[in-house]
Structure formats: C-alpha cells, structure tokens
Design an enzyme around this catalytic site. Sequence first.
Site, PDB file in Angstrom:
ATOM      1  N   LYS A 161     -29.498 -35.845 -13.899  1.00 21.11           N
ATOM      2  CA  LYS A 161     -28.617 -36.899 -14.509  1.00 21.11           C
ATOM      3  C   LYS A 161     -29.259 -37.614 -15.703  1.00 21.11           C
ATOM      4  O   LYS A 161     -28.364 -37.743 -16.564  1.00 21.11           O
ATOM      5  CB  LYS A 161     -28.484 -38.096 -13.320  1.00 21.11           C
ATOM      6  CG  LYS A 161     -27.603 -37.482 -12.466  1.00 21.11           C
ATOM      7  CD  LYS A 161     -27.500 -38.144 -11.073  1.00 21.11           C
ATOM      8  CE  LYS A 161     -26.542 -37.744  -9.959  1.00 21.11           C
ATOM      9  NZ  LYS A 161     -26.708 -38.330  -8.714  1.00 21.11           N
ATOM     10  N   ASP A 215     -20.394 -44.250  -9.472  1.00 22.29           N
ATOM     11  CA  ASP A 215     -20.349 -43.579  -8.414  1.00 22.29           C
ATOM     12  C   ASP A 215     -18.969 -43.804  -7.585  1.00 22.29           C
ATOM     13  O   ASP A 215     -18.532 -42.856  -6.821  1.00 22.29           O
ATOM     14  CB  ASP A 215     -21.315 -43.499  -7.526  1.00 22.29           C
ATOM     15  CG  ASP A 215     -22.596 -42.517  -7.483  1.00 22.29           C
ATOM     16  OD1 ASP A 215     -21.948 -41.285  -8.154  1.00 22.29           O
ATOM     17  OD2 ASP A 215     -23.635 -42.772  -6.948  1.00 22.29           O
ATOM     18  N   GLN A 268     -29.401 -43.403  -5.935  1.00 21.98           N
ATOM     19  CA  GLN A 268     -29.263 -42.037  -5.392  1.00 21.98           C
ATOM     20  C   GLN A 268     -29.256 -42.130  -3.781  1.00 21.98           C
ATOM     21  O   GLN A 268     -30.578 -42.755  -3.145  1.00 21.98           O
ATOM     22  CB  GLN A 268     -30.586 -41.254  -5.884  1.00 21.98           C
ATOM     23  CG  GLN A 268     -30.627 -39.856  -5.390  1.00 21.98           C
ATOM     24  CD  GLN A 268     -29.404 -39.031  -5.979  1.00 21.98           C
ATOM     25  OE1 GLN A 268     -28.946 -39.097  -7.084  1.00 21.98           O
ATOM     26  NE2 GLN A 268     -28.890 -38.272  -5.253  1.00 21.98           N
TER      27      GLN A 268
END
Length: 297
Positions: free
Chosen positions: A54, A121, A98
């Site tokens: 990422k 997200d 994460q």
Amino acid sequence: MAAERIDGKAFAEKLRARVGEAAARFEQAAGRKAGLAVVLVGEDPASDVYVRAKGKATHAAGMNGFEHRLPADVSQDELLALVDRLNADGAVDGILVQLPLPGHLDDQAVIAAIDPDKDVDGFHVTNAGRLAVGQGGFVPCTPLGCMMLLTDRLGDLSGLEAVVIGRSNIVGKPMAQLLLDANATVTIAHSRTKDLAGVVRRADIVVAAVGRAEMVKADWLKPGATVIDVGINRLPPAEGEAKGRLVGDVDYGPASGVASAITPVPGGVGPMTIAVLLRNTLVAAHRNAGLAPPEGL
Ligand code: NAD
C-alpha cells in the site's frame, strides 16, 4: 468456448494511472499532496506485506504515504490516541488501520474512532449506513473493485440475477448493496444456505467471497454467467513445491468452460483492492480540500 478472462491486473493498472494523473492535478489545485496514513500493529507477516504494498502504491501514485508501526503490545488507549492525531492532521486524507488487530485490541472500537470522512476503507458504521441508504460515503475497496470489473464488462446490470456467496461486512454485504443499487436482483448466500448449488445456478452474476478453495463447481453455474472470484486460498504444497498454489473460491479451469467471463486468482480481484484504496484516498482529499470530486474515477 472458454470464458473471457477478466484481467483485473490490467484494469487496476489503468485505474492507478488515472489516479496518478488526478493526484497531480489535485496537488496543483490544493498546494499539497493527498495523503494516506496506514497503521500497522504488531508484526504479522501477511499484514506487513499488504502495508508495504500500500505504501509503495501510494507513493507511485504521487500521494504521501504515512506509515505508523506500533508494537504488538500497544494499549487500546495509545492506538486510539494515534487515530485521534491522524483525524486532526490536515495532511492526512485517508486513515487505514490494518486488520486483524492483536486479540487484546477491539477492532470495532478502533474503526469507530476514525473520522468517517477519512475512513477510506469504508468500514465505519457511518459509511456502511451511507451505503445502505445511498448517501455516497466510502465503499469498501474490494467490493467496489468487483463492481468496477462487472460494470466494465456488462454495462447496465438492471434486472440481472446476482448471487453473492458470503455475508462479511468487508466483502459480501457491501457487494450485495452495490449490486442492489445497480438494480440487480440480489441473493446473499452463506454458510447456512440450503441447496447452494441450486441458488448459484439461477445467477447471471456470481460473486464468491467465502475463503474455501475451489468450492464453487462448474456444474453450479448457469451457462454464460459472469463470475467474480474474491477468494484467496493457498493449497497445500504439491510434491516438490515449496509453497502451495494460490486459488480462488471457484474451480477456475472447469468453470471457465461454462461461464462467459471469469476473474482468475491471482490477477483478478486482488489487484483492484489497492487501486480502489488509492482512488478512495484521492476522493477524500478532494472533499477535505473543498474541491469537486475527481472525474473518471
Ligand atoms: P469471512 O470469513 O469474513 O466471510 C466468509 C463468508 O463465507 C461468511 O459470510 C460465511 O457465511 C460464508 N461461508 C463460509 N462457508 C460457507 C459455505 N460452505 N457455503 C457458503 N458460504 C460460506 O471472509 P471475507 O473477509 O469476506 O473474505 C472472503 C474471501 O475473500 C477470503 O478468501 C479472503 O481472503 C478473500 N478476500 C480477498 C480480498 C482481495 O483483495 N482480493 C479482500 C478481502 C477478502
């Protein structure tokens, strides 16, 4: 005739290139780069690989990537304090924590602490709610990527029968919501569904998001169906192999003899996820800077 292989890798590369061009225009207009903060707690090797990928992709698209690595024994309060600082930081447009977090931390409480307008997200309940009522919040990256592949191939999805296998908050539920918004007739199947093969056989569109290697068989598919395989499963190593092969939730070879189009694993849905994350971050940056949303993303 063999099904068309839906090339998610190529689609994702083009999307990343468009994001890169739009990111450069954003920098000119806003006088700063768009920024994505990624928080990794502990040293899970798979999460480490995702976070590095990422970060690399963020820089390659001309955006700032801010990586925050915390020790596995960090307290909930310390993690929440970091999220608060990132919420207040004007250089940070998107925040991604994460998952999974180590067991002593509460995933839901941490996600709830993220400013919904920086939740690129799309996991915050506010964004799940916005998706449910059609208010245009951030949509989780994997299902949005699947939707892009579907509309690219099929155009208008109105009236098509879609079956989503899996009902997770991250993939199955938002996927079903997106298909419903596109006027498909949607069924969500899951571990308690009776006669799964019979349900799947009705579908013009099958999205498999289960996490069971090659579970969906060719004779479950309606001839001509479009199949999106979200699953990522590693088979046990065959003799002479150090690592087993990666496969999806669909039995790809035989299924491609029945479907009209199908995503491979790897190289299908997987590469879309990061590309959409970059896209969501750039959209967040425009909103945060009071600019009109970027076109063509
Ligand atoms: P999850 O474990 O949270 O959900 C799995 C779902 O499958 C559940 O809703 C469950 O009801 C359903 N299920 C389980 N067994 C079933 C069965 N026998 N029949 C029918 N349904 C069954 O998983 P998830 O996070 O939604 O991920 C699903 C898969 O997608 C995994 O393989 C994961 O690795 C993969 N994934 C890939 C990406 C990507 O970037 N490509 C992103 C997220 C997840």
